[in-house]
Design a protein around this motif. Structure first.
Motif, PDB file in Angstrom:
ATOM      1  N   ALA A  36       1.163  -0.845   0.174  1.00  0.00           N
ATOM      2  CA  ALA A  36      -0.102  -0.086  -0.234  1.00  0.00           C
ATOM      3  C   ALA A  36       0.693   0.582  -0.023  1.00  0.00           C
ATOM      4  CB  ALA A  36      -1.332   0.004   1.140  1.00  0.00           C
ATOM      5  N   ARG A  39       2.183   2.048  -3.509  1.00  0.00           N
ATOM      6  CA  ARG A  39       1.266   2.081  -4.447  1.00  0.00           C
ATOM      7  C   ARG A  39       1.137   4.324  -4.022  1.00  0.00           C
ATOM      8  NH1 ARG A  39      -4.622   0.461  -4.473  1.00  0.00           N
ATOM      9  NH2 ARG A  39      -3.670  -1.413  -6.058  1.00  0.00           N
ATOM     10  N   LEU A 162      -5.440   6.123   5.598  1.00  0.00           N
ATOM     11  CA  LEU A 162      -5.231   5.211   4.728  1.00  0.00           C
ATOM     12  C   LEU A 162      -5.932   3.819   5.086  1.00  0.00           C
ATOM     13  CD1 LEU A 162      -0.986   4.700   5.771  1.00  0.00           C
ATOM     14  CD2 LEU A 162      -1.845   6.330   3.879  1.00  0.00           C
ATOM     15  N   GLY A 165     -11.129   1.362   0.921  1.00  0.00           N
ATOM     16  CA  GLY A 165     -12.627   2.565   0.240  1.00  0.00           C
ATOM     17  C   GLY A 165     -14.043   1.614   0.971  1.00  0.00           C
ATOM     18  N   ASP A 182      -5.013   9.832   1.916  1.00  0.00           N
ATOM     19  CA  ASP A 182      -4.772   9.695   0.910  1.00  0.00           C
ATOM     20  C   ASP A 182      -3.945   9.774  -0.191  1.00  0.00           C
ATOM     21  OD1 ASP A 182      -4.668   7.305  -1.294  1.00  0.00           O
ATOM     22  OD2 ASP A 182      -6.710   6.240  -0.942  1.00  0.00           O
ATOM     23  N   LEU A 183      -2.693   9.273  -0.687  1.00  0.00           N
ATOM     24  CA  LEU A 183      -2.604   9.924  -2.168  1.00  0.00           C
ATOM     25  C   LEU A 183      -2.630   9.762  -3.269  1.00  0.00           C
ATOM     26  CD1 LEU A 183       1.081   9.419  -0.359  1.00  0.00           C
ATOM     27  CD2 LEU A 183       0.629  11.506  -1.393  1.00  0.00           C
ATOM     28  N   ARG A 188     -11.023   4.510  -4.139  1.00  0.00           N
ATOM     29  CA  ARG A 188     -12.465   4.696  -3.859  1.00  0.00           C
ATOM     30  C   ARG A 188     -12.535   6.011  -2.113  1.00  0.00           C
ATOM     31  NH1 ARG A 188     -14.340  -0.402  -2.794  1.00  0.00           N
ATOM     32  NH2 ARG A 188     -12.320  -0.864  -2.024  1.00  0.00           N
ATOM     33  N   THR A 189     -11.902   5.285  -1.498  1.00  0.00           N
ATOM     34  CA  THR A 189     -11.297   6.020  -0.514  1.00  0.00           C
ATOM     35  C   THR A 189     -11.666   7.290  -0.145  1.00  0.00           C
ATOM     36  OG1 THR A 189     -10.201   4.083   0.743  1.00  0.00           O
ATOM     37  CG2 THR A 189     -10.025   6.149   1.682  1.00  0.00           C
ATOM     38  N   ASP A 199      -2.280  14.109   0.418  1.00  0.00           N
ATOM     39  CA  ASP A 199      -1.283  14.227   0.504  1.00  0.00           C
ATOM     40  C   ASP A 199       0.116  13.111   1.494  1.00  0.00           C
ATOM     41  OD1 ASP A 199       1.649  15.708   1.192  1.00  0.00           O
ATOM     42  OD2 ASP A 199       0.687  17.550   2.623  1.00  0.00           O
ATOM     43  N   ASP A 200       1.323  12.997   2.056  1.00  0.00           N
ATOM     44  CA  ASP A 200       1.594  12.423   2.090  1.00  0.00           C
ATOM     45  C   ASP A 200       1.555  11.751   3.599  1.00  0.00           C
ATOM     46  OD1 ASP A 200       4.708  10.398   3.412  1.00  0.00           O
ATOM     47  OD2 ASP A 200       4.727  12.129   4.078  1.00  0.00           O
ATOM     48  N   LEU A 201       1.111  10.544   4.255  1.00  0.00           N
ATOM     49  CA  LEU A 201       1.072  10.670   5.662  1.00  0.00           C
ATOM     50  C   LEU A 201       1.473  11.619   6.938  1.00  0.00           C
ATOM     51  CD1 LEU A 201      -0.869   9.132   8.223  1.00  0.00           C
ATOM     52  CD2 LEU A 201       1.208   7.357   7.900  1.00  0.00           C
TER      53      LEU A 201
HETATM   54  P1  ATP Z   1      -9.459   1.447  -2.777  1.00  0.00           P
HETATM   55  O1  ATP Z   1      -9.782   0.153  -1.782  1.00  0.00           O
HETATM   56  O2  ATP Z   1      -9.469   3.413  -1.141  1.00  0.00           O
HETATM   57  O3  ATP Z   1      -9.851   2.113  -3.745  1.00  0.00           O
HETATM   58  P2  ATP Z   1      -7.278   0.826  -2.222  1.00  0.00           P
HETATM   59  O4  ATP Z   1      -6.881  -0.612  -2.907  1.00  0.00           O
HETATM   60  O5  ATP Z   1      -5.614   1.859  -2.933  1.00  0.00           O
HETATM   61  O6  ATP Z   1      -7.877   2.004  -2.948  1.00  0.00           O
HETATM   62  P3  ATP Z   1      -5.345   0.745   0.256  1.00  0.00           P
HETATM   63  O7  ATP Z   1      -4.939  -0.339  -0.788  1.00  0.00           O
HETATM   64  O8  ATP Z   1      -6.841  -0.238   1.564  1.00  0.00           O
HETATM   65  O9  ATP Z   1      -7.078   1.523  -0.660  1.00  0.00           O
HETATM   66  O10 ATP Z   1      -4.755   1.763   0.964  1.00  0.00           O
HETATM   67  C1  ATP Z   1      -3.709   2.087  -0.093  1.00  0.00           C
HETATM   68  C2  ATP Z   1      -4.228   3.520  -0.164  1.00  0.00           C
HETATM   69  O11 ATP Z   1      -2.774   4.487   0.627  1.00  0.00           O
HETATM   70  C3  ATP Z   1      -3.346   4.226  -1.540  1.00  0.00           C
HETATM   71  O12 ATP Z   1      -4.620   4.563  -2.711  1.00  0.00           O
HETATM   72  C4  ATP Z   1      -2.397   4.979  -1.373  1.00  0.00           C
HETATM   73  O13 ATP Z   1      -1.690   5.672  -2.180  1.00  0.00           O
HETATM   74  C5  ATP Z   1      -2.715   5.246   0.194  1.00  0.00           C
HETATM   75  N1  ATP Z   1      -1.280   4.977   0.890  1.00  0.00           N
HETATM   76  C6  ATP Z   1      -0.292   4.444   0.997  1.00  0.00           C
HETATM   77  N2  ATP Z   1       0.893   5.287   1.864  1.00  0.00           N
HETATM   78  C7  ATP Z   1       0.297   6.435   1.964  1.00  0.00           C
HETATM   79  C8  ATP Z   1       0.976   7.311   2.872  1.00  0.00           C
HETATM   80  N3  ATP Z   1       2.219   7.097   3.036  1.00  0.00           N
HETATM   81  N4  ATP Z   1       0.211   8.259   2.826  1.00  0.00           N
HETATM   82  C9  ATP Z   1      -0.941   9.000   2.283  1.00  0.00           C
HETATM   83  N5  ATP Z   1      -1.377   7.753   1.281  1.00  0.00           N
HETATM   84  C10 ATP Z   1      -0.810   6.834   1.347  1.00  0.00           C
END
Ligand code: ATP
Length: 256
Positions: A36, A39, A162, A165, A182-183, A188-189, A199-201
């Motif tokens: 994650a 990504r 983070l 969705g 969420d970057l 979906r989130t 932005d970055d966490l």
């Molecule tokens: P969704 O279910 O929301 O469509 P996803 O399947 O990509 O998205 P996850 O895999 O659950 O969601 O979470 C990963 C998300 O977190 C990614 O969209 C990524 O951009 C985001 N992410 C990961 N690390 C960071 C970080 N350090 N700062 C901000 N966002 C981050």
């Protein structure tokens, strides 16, 4: 932890990777959490590894929403615990909001380790929830539906850095205001949340702490104005526009 030389051009990024690798070794972060993060890093490259103006606007709105909230809660997963433990504890103290451990790949052992980690970073025991869930979020399968009545289940505003969705959508369906970090502006989130900070966490949490101190003196009216005038879809569109324009203007030589 591997010693990253300060002079390395990708120092910040490498430090984050080291913190996450350490999180996995300590049983706090999941392997999937590493993917994650990858990504997220890809999107961070596209936005130029800085806080964009629309992200700062969303962060300000998020802080106003948290300051106005009656029952704010900050959700913590394995990546948050590894990357910004002190920051999230400081924000929780400042907002007087509990932290609730909420992890996608839930094991009670990992919840316990995250809790211990937060306590080591100064969180008071009574402010860390999630190890004794006593409620279920409607619309999710059992393991991921687990929540705490005193925390996320009854919250009016939830900061879910983070989040995935499904769960974000389920919390919104419960009538909560959900703030996501969420970057990926296309996730979906990002689309389901009430306020999405693209932005970055680490940058986002630092900005939130700074803005919380700044906005603490603001009147309720001023804070409400931030919240009422915010348009999440429009904000995400602005981020996409910046990425698109940046890509058409980028010169590969400038990247050195
Ligand atoms: P969704 O279910 O929301 O469509 P996803 O399947 O990509 O998205 P996850 O895999 O659950 O969601 O979470 C990963 C998300 O977190 C990614 O969209 C990524 O951009 C985001 N992410 C990961 N690390 C960071 C970080 N350090 N700062 C901000 N966002 C981050």
């Amino acid at each position: 932890m591997f010693q990253v030389p300060k002079s390395h051009p990708r120092y910040e990024s490498l430090i984050k990777r080291e913190k996450l690798a350490e999180g996995v070794r300590a049983g706090i972060t999941s392997f999937q959490g590493l993917i994650a993060h990858g990504r997220g890093e890809a999107f961070d490259y596209l936005i130029g590894e800085r806080t964009l103006p629309p992200a700062l606007n969303a962060t300000k709105t998020a802080v106003a929403m948290l300051l106005l909230a009656e029952r704010p809660v900050l959700s913590v997963n394995g990546n948050v615990a590894a990357l910004v433990p002190s920051g999230i504890v400081e924000l929780s103290r400042f907002l007087d909001a509990p932290l609730e451990i909420n992890i996608f790949y839930r094991t009670e052992e990992r919840v316990r380790r995250i809790k211990e980690h937060l306590l080591r970073h100064g969180a008071p025991e009574e402010k860390v929830l999630g190890d004794k869930p006593d409620a279920l979020i409607p619309g999710l399968e059992h393991a991921r539906a687990k929540a705490t009545r005193r925390g996320i289940y009854s919250a009016d505003v939830v900061l879910t850095p983070l989040e995935d969705g499904d769960r974000c959508e389920a919390l919104v369906r419960m009538g909560k205001r959900v703030i996501a970090i969420d970057l990926n502006p296309l996730s979906r989130t990002a689309r389901a949340a009430t306020v999405t900070v693209v932005d970055d966490l680490t940058r986002a949490v630092n900005n939130m702490i700074r803005l919380a101190a700044e906005l603490k003196e603001a009147s309720r009216g001023e804070l409400e104005k931030f919240v009422e005038t915010f348009d999440n879809r429009g904000n995400l569109q602005s981020v996409l526009k910046i990425i698109a324009e940046r890509l058409t203007q980028l010169d590969i030589i400038e990247l050195d």
